[in-house]
Scaffold this motif. Structure first.
Motif, short mmCIF file in Angstrom:
data_model
loop_
_atom_site.label_atom_id
_atom_site.label_comp_id
_atom_site.label_asym_id
_atom_site.label_seq_id
_atom_site.Cartn_x
_atom_site.Cartn_y
_atom_site.Cartn_z
N LYS A 47 -10.83 -58.28 33.76
CA LYS A 47 -9.43 -57.89 33.98
C LYS A 47 -8.58 -59.10 34.34
N LEU A 48 -9.10 -59.96 35.19
CA LEU A 48 -8.35 -61.16 35.59
C LEU A 48 -8.21 -62.11 34.41
N ALA A 49 -9.27 -62.28 33.63
CA ALA A 49 -9.20 -63.14 32.44
C ALA A 49 -8.19 -62.57 31.43
N SER A 50 -8.18 -61.25 31.27
CA SER A 50 -7.20 -60.62 30.36
C SER A 50 -5.78 -60.87 30.84
N PHE A 51 -5.57 -60.85 32.13
CA PHE A 51 -4.24 -61.14 32.68
C PHE A 51 -3.82 -62.55 32.30
N PHE A 52 -4.69 -63.52 32.54
CA PHE A 52 -4.34 -64.91 32.25
C PHE A 52 -4.18 -65.17 30.75
N VAL A 53 -5.02 -64.55 29.94
CA VAL A 53 -4.89 -64.69 28.48
C VAL A 53 -3.56 -64.09 28.03
N GLY A 54 -3.21 -62.93 28.58
CA GLY A 54 -1.94 -62.30 28.24
C GLY A 54 -0.74 -63.14 28.63
N ILE A 55 -0.76 -63.69 29.83
CA ILE A 55 0.34 -64.55 30.28
C ILE A 55 0.40 -65.81 29.41
N TYR A 56 -0.74 -66.41 29.13
CA TYR A 56 -0.78 -67.61 28.29
C TYR A 56 -0.21 -67.30 26.89
N GLY A 57 -0.65 -66.19 26.31
CA GLY A 57 -0.16 -65.80 24.99
C GLY A 57 1.35 -65.55 24.99
N ALA A 58 1.84 -64.93 26.06
CA ALA A 58 3.28 -64.66 26.17
C ALA A 58 4.06 -65.97 26.31
N VAL A 59 3.55 -66.88 27.12
CA VAL A 59 4.23 -68.16 27.32
C VAL A 59 4.22 -68.98 26.04
N LYS A 60 3.10 -68.96 25.32
CA LYS A 60 2.98 -69.76 24.09
C LYS A 60 3.93 -69.31 22.98
N THR A 61 4.48 -68.10 23.07
CA THR A 61 5.44 -67.67 22.06
C THR A 61 6.69 -68.52 22.09
N GLY A 62 7.00 -69.09 23.26
CA GLY A 62 8.23 -69.85 23.41
C GLY A 62 9.46 -68.97 23.54
N GLU A 63 9.26 -67.67 23.64
CA GLU A 63 10.37 -66.73 23.74
C GLU A 63 10.90 -66.70 25.18
N ARG A 64 12.14 -67.15 25.33
CA ARG A 64 12.72 -67.23 26.67
C ARG A 64 12.88 -65.86 27.31
N GLY A 65 13.15 -64.83 26.54
CA GLY A 65 13.27 -63.48 27.10
C GLY A 65 11.96 -63.02 27.71
N ILE A 66 10.87 -63.35 27.05
CA ILE A 66 9.54 -63.02 27.58
C ILE A 66 9.31 -63.79 28.87
N TRP A 67 9.70 -65.05 28.89
CA TRP A 67 9.51 -65.87 30.09
C TRP A 67 10.28 -65.30 31.26
N ILE A 68 11.49 -64.83 31.02
CA ILE A 68 12.31 -64.26 32.09
C ILE A 68 11.65 -62.99 32.63
N ALA A 69 10.99 -62.25 31.75
CA ALA A 69 10.35 -61.00 32.17
C ALA A 69 9.15 -61.26 33.09
N ILE A 70 8.46 -62.39 32.94
CA ILE A 70 7.24 -62.64 33.72
C ILE A 70 7.50 -62.61 35.22
N PRO A 71 8.43 -63.40 35.77
CA PRO A 71 8.61 -63.34 37.23
C PRO A 71 9.14 -61.98 37.70
N ILE A 72 9.95 -61.33 36.88
CA ILE A 72 10.46 -60.00 37.26
C ILE A 72 9.30 -59.02 37.37
N LEU A 73 8.38 -59.06 36.39
CA LEU A 73 7.22 -58.16 36.43
C LEU A 73 6.28 -58.50 37.58
N VAL A 74 6.11 -59.78 37.88
CA VAL A 74 5.26 -60.17 39.02
C VAL A 74 5.85 -59.63 40.32
N ILE A 75 7.16 -59.77 40.47
CA ILE A 75 7.82 -59.27 41.69
C ILE A 75 7.66 -57.75 41.80
N LEU A 76 7.91 -57.04 40.71
CA LEU A 76 7.77 -55.58 40.74
C LEU A 76 6.33 -55.16 41.00
#
Length: 179
Positions: A47-76
């Motif tokens: 589960k932890l590895a899937s979390f990091f793979v998912g975050i890495y895959g999201a970051v690697k897209t280069g999509e700024r909207g996705i990047w903005i969503a990451i800290p918001i989702l972490v906070i929530l």
């Protein structure tokens, strides 16, 4: 080579959709960790590895909207999942991971520089950047909604509204479906 080079061989999915799917994978994985009754080590690791793979895959897209969503989702996630005494530690870990990601993943500083340049261009009235074009597209979508507030313009009408301005797609799923 641009931020979407990671997708050069995947014609069936675009970067924003892939990033959203990866972000979903990440947060579904970490949300299912049993923090009070211990998961078996193999399950916890998966589960932890899937979390990091998912975050890495999201970051690697280069999509700024996705990047903005990451800290918001972490906070929530932290707010609803953990008592107050653990939230500061989660925040500190998140900051450390973000700074490490900045230094380890070259896409991050590159996209930040591009974003800074695009903001400067847009503020100076030059809308021929990704950011400037999106603002024009969103403005056209809002104009179409004002003119057709009840039923929108339909699937065929949206491209016509944008073609009048020489623009392509809306780049915002909520706005696109509304139009």
């Amino acid at each position: 080579h641009g931020p979407h080079d990671v997708f050069s061989g995947t014609y069936f999915v675009d970067a924003p959709m892939w990033g959203g799917a990866m972000l979903t994978l990440a947060f579904l994985s970490v949300s299912t960790i049993n923090w009070t009754r211990k998961d078996p080590p193999a399950v916890f690791s998966l589960k932890l590895a899937s979390f990091f793979v998912g975050i890495y895959g999201a970051v690697k897209t280069g999509e700024r909207g996705i990047w903005i969503a990451i800290p918001i989702l972490v906070i929530l996630w932290a707010h609803y999942r953990f008592p107050l005494k653990y939230r500061a530690a989660i925040g500190a870990i998140a900051i450390i991971v973000a700074v490490a990601g900045y230094w380890i993943i070259p896409t991050i500083p590159q996209r930040i520089v591009v974003t800074q340049i695009q903001i400067e261009q847009t503020l100076s009235g030059d809308f021929n950047s990704s950011m400037g074009l999106r603002l024009q597209i969103w403005n056209a979508a809002v104009k179409a909604l004002r003119e057709h507030p009840i039923a929108g313009v339909g699937p065929e009408g949206a491209p016509n509204e944008l073609q009048e301005l020489g623009l392509g797609q809306i780049h915002n799923e909520i706005l696109a479906n509304t139009v």
